[in-house]
Design a protein around this motif. Structure first.
Motif, PDB file in Angstrom:
ATOM      1  N   LEU A 148      -2.126   8.200   5.349  1.00 42.06           N
ATOM      2  CA  LEU A 148      -2.878   7.770   4.605  1.00 42.06           C
ATOM      3  C   LEU A 148      -4.368   7.321   5.061  1.00 42.06           C
ATOM      4  CD1 LEU A 148      -0.447   5.107   2.709  1.00 42.06           C
ATOM      5  CD2 LEU A 148      -1.052   7.298   1.894  1.00 42.06           C
ATOM      6  N   ASN A 149      -5.170   7.483   4.454  1.00 44.92           N
ATOM      7  CA  ASN A 149      -6.697   6.976   4.752  1.00 44.92           C
ATOM      8  C   ASN A 149      -6.957   5.945   3.928  1.00 44.92           C
ATOM      9  OD1 ASN A 149      -6.843   9.344   6.205  1.00 44.92           O
ATOM     10  ND2 ASN A 149      -7.400  10.591   4.337  1.00 44.92           N
ATOM     11  N   ILE A 150      -7.085   4.677   4.665  1.00 43.97           N
ATOM     12  CA  ILE A 150      -7.291   3.552   4.012  1.00 43.97           C
ATOM     13  C   ILE A 150      -8.668   2.809   4.388  1.00 43.97           C
ATOM     14  CG2 ILE A 150      -6.456   1.002   3.553  1.00 43.97           C
ATOM     15  CD1 ILE A 150      -3.364   2.145   4.718  1.00 43.97           C
ATOM     16  N   GLU A 151      -9.214   2.416   3.255  1.00 41.51           N
ATOM     17  CA  GLU A 151     -10.568   1.694   3.421  1.00 41.51           C
ATOM     18  C   GLU A 151     -10.319   0.244   3.005  1.00 41.51           C
ATOM     19  OE1 GLU A 151     -13.420   3.779   0.812  1.00 41.51           O
ATOM     20  OE2 GLU A 151     -13.314   5.619   2.232  1.00 41.51           O
ATOM     21  N   ALA A 152     -10.901  -0.743   3.859  1.00 42.75           N
ATOM     22  CA  ALA A 152     -10.820  -2.095   3.410  1.00 42.75           C
ATOM     23  C   ALA A 152     -11.798  -2.926   4.187  1.00 42.75           C
ATOM     24  CB  ALA A 152      -9.482  -2.742   3.725  1.00 42.75           C
ATOM     25  N   HIS A 153     -12.043  -4.114   4.118  1.00 37.75           N
ATOM     26  CA  HIS A 153     -13.205  -4.884   4.721  1.00 37.75           C
ATOM     27  C   HIS A 153     -12.668  -5.321   6.068  1.00 37.75           C
ATOM     28  CE1 HIS A 153     -14.169  -5.337   0.323  1.00 37.75           C
ATOM     29  NE2 HIS A 153     -15.491  -4.900   0.840  1.00 37.75           N
ATOM     30  N   ALA A 154     -11.421  -5.540   6.164  1.00 36.36           N
ATOM     31  CA  ALA A 154     -10.902  -5.817   7.587  1.00 36.36           C
ATOM     32  C   ALA A 154      -9.522  -5.658   7.687  1.00 36.36           C
ATOM     33  CB  ALA A 154     -10.938  -7.273   7.647  1.00 36.36           C
ATOM     34  N   PHE A 155      -9.079  -5.319   8.740  1.00 33.70           N
ATOM     35  CA  PHE A 155      -7.678  -4.893   9.341  1.00 33.70           C
ATOM     36  C   PHE A 155      -7.092  -5.660  10.220  1.00 33.70           C
ATOM     37  CE2 PHE A 155      -9.404  -1.065   7.368  1.00 33.70           C
ATOM     38  CZ  PHE A 155      -8.432  -0.530   6.910  1.00 33.70           C
ATOM     39  N   SER A 156      -5.968  -5.904  10.381  1.00 34.63           N
ATOM     40  CA  SER A 156      -5.298  -6.862  11.472  1.00 34.63           C
ATOM     41  C   SER A 156      -4.975  -5.481  12.724  1.00 34.63           C
ATOM     42  CB  SER A 156      -4.051  -7.438  10.949  1.00 34.63           C
ATOM     43  OG  SER A 156      -3.099  -6.528  10.765  1.00 34.63           O
ATOM     44  N   ALA A 157      -5.132  -6.022  13.573  1.00 32.92           N
ATOM     45  CA  ALA A 157      -4.724  -5.150  14.848  1.00 32.92           C
ATOM     46  C   ALA A 157      -3.458  -4.129  14.759  1.00 32.92           C
ATOM     47  CB  ALA A 157      -4.899  -5.790  16.207  1.00 32.92           C
ATOM     48  N   ALA A 158      -2.484  -5.026  14.365  1.00 29.58           N
ATOM     49  CA  ALA A 158      -1.181  -4.290  14.248  1.00 29.58           C
ATOM     50  C   ALA A 158      -1.023  -3.465  12.902  1.00 29.58           C
ATOM     51  CB  ALA A 158      -0.205  -5.431  14.032  1.00 29.58           C
ATOM     52  N   ALA A 159      -1.780  -3.784  11.850  1.00 30.02           N
ATOM     53  CA  ALA A 159      -2.039  -2.979  10.804  1.00 30.02           C
ATOM     54  C   ALA A 159      -2.458  -1.705  11.120  1.00 30.02           C
ATOM     55  CB  ALA A 159      -2.557  -3.636   9.565  1.00 30.02           C
ATOM     56  N   LYS A 160      -3.842  -1.791  11.788  1.00 30.52           N
ATOM     57  CA  LYS A 160      -4.733  -0.757  12.036  1.00 30.52           C
ATOM     58  C   LYS A 160      -3.414   0.348  13.103  1.00 30.52           C
ATOM     59  CE  LYS A 160      -9.283   0.310  13.050  1.00 30.52           C
ATOM     60  NZ  LYS A 160     -10.679  -0.160  13.446  1.00 30.52           N
ATOM     61  N   ILE A 218       0.910  -1.084  -0.007  1.00 28.77           N
ATOM     62  CA  ILE A 218       0.238   0.081  -0.159  1.00 28.77           C
ATOM     63  C   ILE A 218       0.741   1.116  -0.062  1.00 28.77           C
ATOM     64  CG2 ILE A 218      -1.521   1.389   1.497  1.00 28.77           C
ATOM     65  CD1 ILE A 218      -3.154  -1.090   2.105  1.00 28.77           C
ATOM     66  N   ALA A 219       2.034   1.516   0.647  1.00 28.13           N
ATOM     67  CA  ALA A 219       2.926   2.368   0.909  1.00 28.13           C
ATOM     68  C   ALA A 219       3.508   2.694  -0.378  1.00 28.13           C
ATOM     69  CB  ALA A 219       3.896   2.064   1.857  1.00 28.13           C
ATOM     70  N   LEU A 263       2.411   1.713  -3.560  1.00 26.11           N
ATOM     71  CA  LEU A 263       1.254   2.191  -4.290  1.00 26.11           C
ATOM     72  C   LEU A 263       0.818   3.542  -4.163  1.00 26.11           C
ATOM     73  CD1 LEU A 263      -1.076   1.514  -6.296  1.00 26.11           C
ATOM     74  CD2 LEU A 263      -2.674   0.960  -4.403  1.00 26.11           C
ATOM     75  N   ALA A 264       0.884   3.984  -2.973  1.00 28.25           N
ATOM     76  CA  ALA A 264       0.695   5.779  -2.673  1.00 28.25           C
ATOM     77  C   ALA A 264       1.761   6.421  -3.115  1.00 28.25           C
ATOM     78  CB  ALA A 264       0.311   5.705  -0.917  1.00 28.25           C
ATOM     79  N   GLU A 265       3.016   6.001  -2.978  1.00 33.60           N
ATOM     80  CA  GLU A 265       4.048   6.672  -3.438  1.00 33.60           C
ATOM     81  C   GLU A 265       4.136   6.941  -4.962  1.00 33.60           C
ATOM     82  OE1 GLU A 265       8.822   6.207  -2.991  1.00 33.60           O
ATOM     83  OE2 GLU A 265       7.819   5.841  -1.245  1.00 33.60           O
ATOM     84  N   ALA A 266       3.821   5.544  -5.644  1.00 33.48           N
ATOM     85  CA  ALA A 266       4.080   5.879  -7.053  1.00 33.48           C
ATOM     86  C   ALA A 266       2.923   6.744  -7.607  1.00 33.48           C
ATOM     87  CB  ALA A 266       3.781   4.411  -7.310  1.00 33.48           C
ATOM     88  N   LYS A 267       1.573   6.508  -7.011  1.00 38.04           N
ATOM     89  CA  LYS A 267       0.578   7.112  -7.748  1.00 38.04           C
ATOM     90  C   LYS A 267       0.174   8.427  -7.094  1.00 38.04           C
ATOM     91  CE  LYS A 267      -1.084   3.294 -10.152  1.00 38.04           C
ATOM     92  NZ  LYS A 267      -2.071   2.837 -10.963  1.00 38.04           N
ATOM     93  N   ASN A 268       0.983   8.698  -5.914  1.00 29.18           N
ATOM     94  CA  ASN A 268       0.756  10.042  -5.184  1.00 29.18           C
ATOM     95  C   ASN A 268      -0.796  10.127  -4.605  1.00 29.18           C
ATOM     96  OD1 ASN A 268       1.796  12.468  -4.042  1.00 29.18           O
ATOM     97  ND2 ASN A 268       1.477  13.603  -5.688  1.00 29.18           N
ATOM     98  N   LEU A 269      -1.082   9.157  -3.710  1.00 25.32           N
ATOM     99  CA  LEU A 269      -2.265   9.164  -3.107  1.00 25.32           C
ATOM    100  C   LEU A 269      -2.397   9.271  -1.879  1.00 25.32           C
ATOM    101  CD1 LEU A 269      -3.551   5.813  -5.171  1.00 25.32           C
ATOM    102  CD2 LEU A 269      -4.211   8.050  -5.796  1.00 25.32           C
ATOM    103  N   GLN A 270      -3.388  10.139  -1.391  1.00 23.63           N
ATOM    104  CA  GLN A 270      -3.599  10.002   0.103  1.00 23.63           C
ATOM    105  C   GLN A 270      -4.709   9.095   0.672  1.00 23.63           C
ATOM    106  OE1 GLN A 270      -1.893  12.217   2.058  1.00 23.63           O
ATOM    107  NE2 GLN A 270      -0.781  12.656   0.372  1.00 23.63           N
ATOM    108  N   THR A 271      -5.605   8.799  -0.194  1.00 24.54           N
ATOM    109  CA  THR A 271      -6.788   7.991   0.155  1.00 24.54           C
ATOM    110  C   THR A 271      -6.746   6.671  -0.829  1.00 24.54           C
ATOM    111  OG1 THR A 271      -8.174   9.586   0.819  1.00 24.54           O
ATOM    112  CG2 THR A 271      -9.094   7.710   0.557  1.00 24.54           C
ATOM    113  N   ILE A 272      -6.617   5.277  -0.083  1.00 22.53           N
ATOM    114  CA  ILE A 272      -6.571   4.327  -0.710  1.00 22.53           C
ATOM    115  C   ILE A 272      -7.666   3.495  -0.396  1.00 22.53           C
ATOM    116  CG2 ILE A 272      -5.512   1.998  -1.189  1.00 22.53           C
ATOM    117  CD1 ILE A 272      -2.729   3.922  -0.898  1.00 22.53           C
ATOM    118  N   GLY A 273      -8.555   3.125  -1.487  1.00 21.76           N
ATOM    119  CA  GLY A 273      -9.697   2.163  -1.311  1.00 21.76           C
ATOM    120  C   GLY A 273      -9.749   1.007  -2.405  1.00 21.76           C
ATOM    121  N   LEU A 274     -10.823   0.415  -2.288  1.00 21.81           N
ATOM    122  CA  LEU A 274     -10.975  -0.617  -3.040  1.00 21.81           C
ATOM    123  C   LEU A 274     -10.717  -0.403  -4.674  1.00 21.81           C
ATOM    124  CD1 LEU A 274     -13.982  -2.626  -1.573  1.00 21.81           C
ATOM    125  CD2 LEU A 274     -11.595  -2.782  -1.138  1.00 21.81           C
TER     126      LEU A 274
END
Length: 148
Positions: A123-135, A82-83, A85-96
């Motif tokens: 980053l603002n990330i939208e997904a169906h689930a997150f692991s506790a460590a990732a969150k 995700i990092a 992808l955000a760096e390559a496309k210059n994104l702040q929000t990453i969703g589906l």
């Protein structure tokens, strides 16, 4: 030499053995099928797993395993991906939609974000689930983890 003179190497091409063409051929009578039994009959086709009447292997082995019909399968996406992808496309929000356009997921896949890697920017990330460590890693970098 030209194309009209070409021949296969001697002994490389042989005729198919014609069985059932009389006793003089040496392949008449039972026509190489032997005497009696299912294999000698016309229309015979061996059943898959048949072992001549012996208990087949798939019936000798014990049954095991369990398929949970309520299992929810997620496509795992790591933070380092995700990092990048955000760096390559210059994104702040990453969703589906962003993950789909990048080719990481298919149309109806559920996504779970895992904590393999680090996130340097907020980053603002939208997904169906997150692991506790990732969150925790996302929020520590100043971003948000929104569950869909």
């Amino acid at each position: 030499m030209d194309l009209s003179n070409l021949k296969p190497a001697p002994g490389s091409v042989t005729h198919k053995t014609r069985i059932g063409r009389g006793p003089g051929s040496g392949k008449g009578g039972t026509s190489t099928r032997g005497h009696k039994g299912a294999k000698s009959r016309s229309g015979y086709s061996r059943k898959i797993g048949f072992e001549g009447g012996q208990m087949p292997l798939q019936r000798r082995l014990p049954k095991f395993g369990f398929k949970n019909i309520n299992r929810v399968a997620y496509k795992a996406i790591n933070l380092d991906l995700i990092a990048a992808l955000a760096e390559a496309k210059n994104l702040q929000t990453i969703g589906l939609e962003e993950l789909r356009n990048a080719g990481y997921i298919r149309r109806k896949q559920l996504v779970k974000i895992l904590a393999n890697g680090t996130v340097a920017t907020a980053l603002n990330i939208e997904a169906h689930a997150f692991s506790a460590a990732a969150k925790a890693a996302i929020e520590a970098a100043g971003g948000t983890a929104k569950t869909i």
